[in-house]
Design a protein around this motif. Structure first.
Motif, PDB file in Angstrom:
ATOM      1  N   GLU A 238     -15.622  -6.177  10.133  1.00  0.00           N
ATOM      2  CA  GLU A 238     -15.345  -6.591   8.748  1.00  0.00           C
ATOM      3  C   GLU A 238     -14.551  -5.540   7.970  1.00  0.00           C
ATOM      4  OE1 GLU A 238     -19.148  -7.150   6.782  1.00  0.00           O
ATOM      5  OE2 GLU A 238     -19.761  -5.074   7.143  1.00  0.00           O
ATOM      6  N   GLY A 239     -14.622  -4.280   8.424  1.00  0.00           N
ATOM      7  CA  GLY A 239     -13.927  -3.205   7.701  1.00  0.00           C
ATOM      8  C   GLY A 239     -12.564  -2.873   8.292  1.00  0.00           C
ATOM      9  N   ALA A 240     -12.113  -3.648   9.305  1.00  0.00           N
ATOM     10  CA  ALA A 240     -10.816  -3.333   9.939  1.00  0.00           C
ATOM     11  C   ALA A 240      -9.678  -3.614   8.966  1.00  0.00           C
ATOM     12  CB  ALA A 240     -10.652  -4.182  11.200  1.00  0.00           C
ATOM     13  N   LYS A 241      -8.592  -2.847   9.117  1.00  0.00           N
ATOM     14  CA  LYS A 241      -7.448  -3.124   8.239  1.00  0.00           C
ATOM     15  C   LYS A 241      -6.128  -2.923   8.983  1.00  0.00           C
ATOM     16  CE  LYS A 241      -7.388   1.391   5.964  1.00  0.00           C
ATOM     17  NZ  LYS A 241      -8.595   2.082   6.332  1.00  0.00           N
ATOM     18  N   ALA A 242      -5.138  -3.699   8.551  1.00  0.00           N
ATOM     19  CA  ALA A 242      -3.806  -3.583   9.143  1.00  0.00           C
ATOM     20  C   ALA A 242      -3.195  -2.258   8.713  1.00  0.00           C
ATOM     21  CB  ALA A 242      -2.941  -4.750   8.674  1.00  0.00           C
ATOM     22  N   LEU A 243      -2.334  -1.729   9.570  1.00  0.00           N
ATOM     23  CA  LEU A 243      -1.652  -0.471   9.270  1.00  0.00           C
ATOM     24  C   LEU A 243      -0.930  -0.597   7.920  1.00  0.00           C
ATOM     25  CD1 LEU A 243      -0.938   2.291  10.654  1.00  0.00           C
ATOM     26  CD2 LEU A 243       1.166   1.188  11.423  1.00  0.00           C
ATOM     27  N   GLY A 244      -1.245   0.323   7.029  1.00  0.00           N
ATOM     28  CA  GLY A 244      -0.612   0.293   5.701  1.00  0.00           C
ATOM     29  C   GLY A 244      -1.242  -0.724   4.763  1.00  0.00           C
ATOM     30  N   GLY A 245      -2.237  -1.489   5.246  1.00  0.00           N
ATOM     31  CA  GLY A 245      -2.869  -2.517   4.406  1.00  0.00           C
ATOM     32  C   GLY A 245      -4.198  -2.044   3.838  1.00  0.00           C
ATOM     33  N   GLN A 246      -4.875  -2.951   3.194  1.00  0.00           N
ATOM     34  CA  GLN A 246      -6.167  -2.653   2.551  1.00  0.00           C
ATOM     35  C   GLN A 246      -7.282  -3.387   3.281  1.00  0.00           C
ATOM     36  OE1 GLN A 246      -6.658  -0.929  -0.462  1.00  0.00           O
ATOM     37  NE2 GLN A 246      -4.501  -0.358  -0.366  1.00  0.00           N
ATOM     38  N   MET A 247      -8.511  -2.882   3.137  1.00  0.00           N
ATOM     39  CA  MET A 247      -9.662  -3.650   3.625  1.00  0.00           C
ATOM     40  C   MET A 247      -9.787  -4.907   2.780  1.00  0.00           C
ATOM     41  SD  MET A 247     -12.746  -1.045   4.350  1.00  0.00           S
ATOM     42  CE  MET A 247     -12.361   0.245   5.519  1.00  0.00           C
ATOM     43  N   ILE A 248     -10.193  -6.007   3.405  1.00  0.00           N
ATOM     44  CA  ILE A 248     -10.369  -7.243   2.623  1.00  0.00           C
ATOM     45  C   ILE A 248     -11.820  -7.303   2.151  1.00  0.00           C
ATOM     46  CG2 ILE A 248     -10.214  -9.757   2.660  1.00  0.00           C
ATOM     47  CD1 ILE A 248      -7.973  -9.542   4.649  1.00  0.00           C
ATOM     48  N   THR A 249     -11.991  -7.497   0.853  1.00  0.00           N
ATOM     49  CA  THR A 249     -13.356  -7.531   0.304  1.00  0.00           C
ATOM     50  C   THR A 249     -13.567  -8.818  -0.485  1.00  0.00           C
ATOM     51  OG1 THR A 249     -13.003  -6.596  -1.891  1.00  0.00           O
ATOM     52  CG2 THR A 249     -13.133  -5.032  -0.055  1.00  0.00           C
ATOM     53  N   LYS A 250     -14.843  -9.066  -0.774  1.00  0.00           N
ATOM     54  CA  LYS A 250     -15.179 -10.230  -1.595  1.00  0.00           C
ATOM     55  C   LYS A 250     -15.587  -9.743  -2.981  1.00  0.00           C
ATOM     56  CE  LYS A 250     -16.725 -13.095   2.174  1.00  0.00           C
ATOM     57  NZ  LYS A 250     -17.890 -13.344   3.003  1.00  0.00           N
ATOM     58  N   GLY A 251     -15.202  -8.514  -3.304  1.00  0.00           N
ATOM     59  CA  GLY A 251     -15.514  -7.975  -4.629  1.00  0.00           C
ATOM     60  C   GLY A 251     -16.891  -7.353  -4.673  1.00  0.00           C
ATOM     61  N   ALA A 252     -17.382  -7.169  -5.873  1.00  0.00           N
ATOM     62  CA  ALA A 252     -18.618  -6.411  -6.076  1.00  0.00           C
ATOM     63  C   ALA A 252     -19.864  -7.198  -5.699  1.00  0.00           C
ATOM     64  CB  ALA A 252     -18.710  -5.982  -7.533  1.00  0.00           C
ATOM     65  N   GLY A 253     -19.735  -8.526  -5.504  1.00  0.00           N
ATOM     66  CA  GLY A 253     -20.929  -9.313  -5.179  1.00  0.00           C
ATOM     67  C   GLY A 253     -21.782  -9.532  -6.415  1.00  0.00           C
ATOM     68  N   GLU A 254     -23.068  -9.665  -6.198  1.00  0.00           N
ATOM     69  CA  GLU A 254     -23.960 -10.018  -7.303  1.00  0.00           C
ATOM     70  C   GLU A 254     -24.213  -8.839  -8.247  1.00  0.00           C
ATOM     71  OE1 GLU A 254     -24.977  -9.443  -4.254  1.00  0.00           O
ATOM     72  OE2 GLU A 254     -25.398 -11.326  -3.225  1.00  0.00           O
ATOM     73  N   GLU A 255     -24.727  -9.159  -9.417  1.00  0.00           N
ATOM     74  CA  GLU A 255     -25.099  -8.159 -10.428  1.00  0.00           C
ATOM     75  C   GLU A 255     -26.071  -7.134  -9.846  1.00  0.00           C
ATOM     76  OE1 GLU A 255     -24.859  -7.644 -14.725  1.00  0.00           O
ATOM     77  OE2 GLU A 255     -25.156  -9.726 -14.153  1.00  0.00           O
ATOM     78  N   GLY A 256     -25.799  -5.869 -10.081  1.00  0.00           N
ATOM     79  CA  GLY A 256     -26.729  -4.832  -9.649  1.00  0.00           C
ATOM     80  C   GLY A 256     -26.548  -4.408  -8.210  1.00  0.00           C
ATOM     81  N   ARG A 257     -25.640  -5.064  -7.499  1.00  0.00           N
ATOM     82  CA  ARG A 257     -25.398  -4.708  -6.101  1.00  0.00           C
ATOM     83  C   ARG A 257     -24.756  -3.334  -6.044  1.00  0.00           C
ATOM     84  NH1 ARG A 257     -24.535  -7.074  -1.082  1.00  0.00           N
ATOM     85  NH2 ARG A 257     -23.134  -5.617  -0.064  1.00  0.00           N
ATOM     86  N   GLN A 258     -25.218  -2.508  -5.082  1.00  0.00           N
ATOM     87  CA  GLN A 258     -24.735  -1.135  -5.051  1.00  0.00           C
ATOM     88  C   GLN A 258     -23.353  -0.988  -4.403  1.00  0.00           C
ATOM     89  OE1 GLN A 258     -29.040  -0.480  -4.225  1.00  0.00           O
ATOM     90  NE2 GLN A 258     -28.236   1.548  -3.869  1.00  0.00           N
ATOM     91  N   GLU A 259     -23.052  -1.871  -3.435  1.00  0.00           N
ATOM     92  CA  GLU A 259     -21.796  -1.670  -2.709  1.00  0.00           C
ATOM     93  C   GLU A 259     -20.957  -2.932  -2.686  1.00  0.00           C
ATOM     94  OE1 GLU A 259     -21.631   1.122   0.557  1.00  0.00           O
ATOM     95  OE2 GLU A 259     -23.726   0.630   0.885  1.00  0.00           O
ATOM     96  N   VAL A 260     -19.663  -2.720  -2.524  1.00  0.00           N
ATOM     97  CA  VAL A 260     -18.739  -3.833  -2.446  1.00  0.00           C
ATOM     98  C   VAL A 260     -19.018  -4.660  -1.176  1.00  0.00           C
ATOM     99  CG1 VAL A 260     -16.950  -2.586  -1.137  1.00  0.00           C
ATOM    100  CG2 VAL A 260     -16.275  -4.244  -2.848  1.00  0.00           C
ATOM    101  N   LEU A 261     -18.819  -5.976  -1.274  1.00  0.00           N
ATOM    102  CA  LEU A 261     -19.041  -6.862  -0.108  1.00  0.00           C
ATOM    103  C   LEU A 261     -17.758  -6.967   0.696  1.00  0.00           C
ATOM    104  CD1 LEU A 261     -20.918 -10.147  -1.135  1.00  0.00           C
ATOM    105  CD2 LEU A 261     -21.451  -8.649   0.776  1.00  0.00           C
ATOM    106  N   LEU A 262     -17.816  -6.654   1.982  1.00  0.00           N
ATOM    107  CA  LEU A 262     -16.631  -6.776   2.829  1.00  0.00           C
ATOM    108  C   LEU A 262     -16.594  -8.172   3.453  1.00  0.00           C
ATOM    109  CD1 LEU A 262     -16.773  -3.361   4.736  1.00  0.00           C
ATOM    110  CD2 LEU A 262     -15.521  -3.914   2.660  1.00  0.00           C
ATOM    111  N   GLY A 263     -15.412  -8.600   3.869  1.00  0.00           N
ATOM    112  CA  GLY A 263     -15.343  -9.887   4.572  1.00  0.00           C
ATOM    113  C   GLY A 263     -14.037 -10.607   4.293  1.00  0.00           C
ATOM    114  N   GLY A 264     -13.548 -11.320   5.304  1.00  0.00           N
ATOM    115  CA  GLY A 264     -12.340 -12.114   5.129  1.00  0.00           C
ATOM    116  C   GLY A 264     -11.236 -11.731   6.101  1.00  0.00           C
ATOM    117  N   ILE A 265     -11.386 -10.574   6.747  1.00  0.00           N
ATOM    118  CA  ILE A 265     -10.324 -10.096   7.639  1.00  0.00           C
ATOM    119  C   ILE A 265     -10.150 -11.019   8.859  1.00  0.00           C
ATOM    120  CG2 ILE A 265     -11.906  -8.468   8.808  1.00  0.00           C
ATOM    121  CD1 ILE A 265      -8.192  -7.798   8.210  1.00  0.00           C
ATOM    122  N   GLY A 266     -11.246 -11.609   9.344  1.00  0.00           N
ATOM    123  CA  GLY A 266     -11.174 -12.481  10.526  1.00  0.00           C
ATOM    124  C   GLY A 266     -10.275 -13.679  10.261  1.00  0.00           C
TER     125      GLY A 266
END
Ligand code: F6P
Length: 365
Positions: A238-266
Motif C-alpha cells: 500500500e505504501g509503494a510509489k512510482a519513481l518521482g511520484g507520491q504515495m497514494i492515500t485516502k487522507g486523514a481518515g476518521e476524526e481523531g485518527r493518528q495516522e494517514v490512511l494509505l491505499g489506492g496504489i493497486g
C-alpha cells in the motif's frame, strides 16, 4: 518491592493476530507469581472510564490463545494527549486527558502497565512513562516495521493470509489471461508484499523501498507473454510509489485518527497496466483480511514468548522498556528507542536477492 503486584494490560492501535496470546501469557505468568492482572479496555479509554477494567484470571483467558482480535478491544483513535471528546453542546474537540488516566492508574493501586502496540502506541506508552507510569511495552504489528525487534507478532499470519490469497488468484488470472494486481498492507515498509509475493510466485512485487516505473512493470508482463505465460500476478504494498511520484492515500481518515490512511496504489497500477499493454486487468485490496483470523503457530508462539517475557522483566525490576525479540532471546530495550527507528526492507536483503534470482521484477530494472 511489593510481592503481590497489580499489573494492567492494554492493547492499542490496529489489531494483530496474537494479541490474545499475549494477554493469556501475561495472565498465566503473573498468576503463577501471585500477582493480579487487570485488563484495560480499548487502549487507554479503560483508564478514563474505569468500568472498562476487568480482572483477568486463568478462567477468564482460558481458550483465547487461538483467537484473532483482542478480548480487550483496541483503537487507533485514542491518543490520550489529544483525545476527541464531545463538549457540552455536542461538538467534538480534542483534549489532553493524560492527567486523569495517570491519576486513575495510581488511585487503583496499579504497579505496572503492559502496553501492547505498534509504533504509535509505544510512543504514547513512552510519554506516560515520562509522566511516571511504569511501563513494559510489547511490540505488535502486522507490518513488521519496528527496528528494535527482529519480528513482531501478527506479521506471519498476515503473510500467510496474503500468500493464500495470491495462490488463489493464479487460477482465475490464468483462466482469463488476465493480470491481477493485489494490494497488501504494510504502511511504509514492504515486508508483507515481499514475503507473500515471493511465496505466492508473483511476477512483480512493488514495495515502498524501491520506487518503480510502469515501463519496467509492463515490460515484465509482456516478457511473460513471450515466454508463453499469458497471465500475470502483481503484488503491491500500500505504501509503494512510482519513481518521482507520491504515495497514494485516502487522507486523514476518521476524526481523531493518528495516522494517514494509505491505499489506492493497486487500482492505479492496474489501470496503467491495462492502458499500456491492453491486457485485461483487475485489482483487489486484501485490506483487513490480513489482520483477521486465528494466529499462525509462529505468531502464537512468539506472542506467548513476548507476554511471558514482559512478566519476567517486571519480576526482574525492569521498567520503561520494550520486550524485543533478538534471537535467541527476548531482551529489554529502552522505550525511548523502541518506536523511534523504522525497519524497512534492506535493498541488499537475501529475500530481495532471491526474488530477483527467481525472475521477479521490482519494477526498477
Ligand atoms: O499498522 C497496521 C495497519 O493494518 C496498516 O498495515 C494499515 O495501513 C493500517 O493499519 C490500517 O488501519 P485501519 O485499521 O485504521 O484501517
Amino acid at each position: 518491592m511489593n510481592d503481590r503486584l497489580k499489573i494492567a494490560i492494554n492493547t492499542g492501535g490496529g489489531d494483530a493476530p496474537g494479541l490474545n496470546a499475549v494477554i493469556y501469557a501475561v495472565t498465566m505468568a503473573a498468576e503463577r507469581r501471585g500477582w493480579e492482572v487487570y485488563g484495560i479496555h480499548t487502549g487507554y479509554k479503560g483508564l478514563l472510564d474505569t468500568d472498562l477494567i476487568t480482572r483477568l484470571t486463568p478462567e477468564k483467558v482460558c481458550g483465547i490463545v487461538s483467537l484473532g482480535g483482542t478480548i480487550l478491544g483496541t483503537t487507533n483513535k485514542g491518543d490520550p494527549f489529544n483525545m476527541p471528546v464531545k463538549n457540552a453542546v455536542g461538538d467534538v474537540e480534542c483534549r489532553d486527558v493524560s492527567g486523569k488516566i495517570l491519576s486513575n492508574f495510581k488511585r487503583l493501586g496499579l504497579d505496572v502497565l503492559i502496553a501492547v502496540g505498534g509504533d504509535g502506541s509505544l510512543r504514547l506508552a513512552h510519554r506516560f512513562a515520562q509522566l511516571g507510569m511504569p511501563i513494559i511495552g510489547v511490540p505488535k504489528t502486522i507490518d513488521n516495521d519496528l527496528a528494535s525487534t527482529l519480528v513482531t507478532f501478527g506479521f506471519d499470519t498476515a503473510v500467510t493470509t496474503s500468500t493464500e490469497a495470491i495462490d488463489k488468484l493464479h487460477s482465475t488470472a490464468s483462466a482469463h489471461q488476465r493480470v491481477m494486481v493485489v494490494e497488501v498492507m504494510g504502511r511504509y515498509a514492504g515486508w508483507i508484499a515481499l514475503n507473500s509475493g515471493i511465496s505466492g510466485s508473483a511476477d512483480v512485487i512493488l514495495v515502498p523501498e524501491i520506487p518503480f516505473t510502469m515501463e519496467s512493470v509492463c515490460e515484465k508482463i509482456m516478457d511473460n507473454e513471450l515466454h508463453g505465460k499469458d497471465y500475470g500476478i502483481v503484488v503491491v504494498a500500500e505504501g509503494a510509489k512510482a519513481l518521482g511520484g507520491q504515495m497514494i492515500t485516502k487522507g486523514a481518515g476518521e476524526e481523531g485518527r493518528q495516522e494517514v490512511l494509505l491505499g489506492g496504489i493497486g487500482e492505479w497500477v492496474a489501470k496503467e497496466i491495462h492502458k499500456r499493454t491492453g491486457k485485461d486487468t483487475r485489482s483487489l485490496v486484501l485490506g483487513h483480511l490480513q489482520r483477521g483470523g486465528s494466529p499462525t503457530t509462529f505468531d502464537r508462539l512468539i506472542a506467548l514468548r513476548f507476554g511471558a517475557a514482559a512478566v519476567r522483566f517486571i519480576a526482574e525490576g525492569q521498567r520503561n522498556v520494550m520486550v524485543a525479540n533478538q534471537p535467541p532471546t527476548m531482551v529489554p530495550v529502552p522505550l525511548a528507542e523502541a518506536a523511534e527507528k523504522m525497519k524497512s526492507v534492506p535493498l541488499d536483503s537475501d529475500s530481495i536477492l532471491t526474488a530477483r534470482d527467481l525472475g521477479i521484477s521490482f519494477g526498477d530494472e
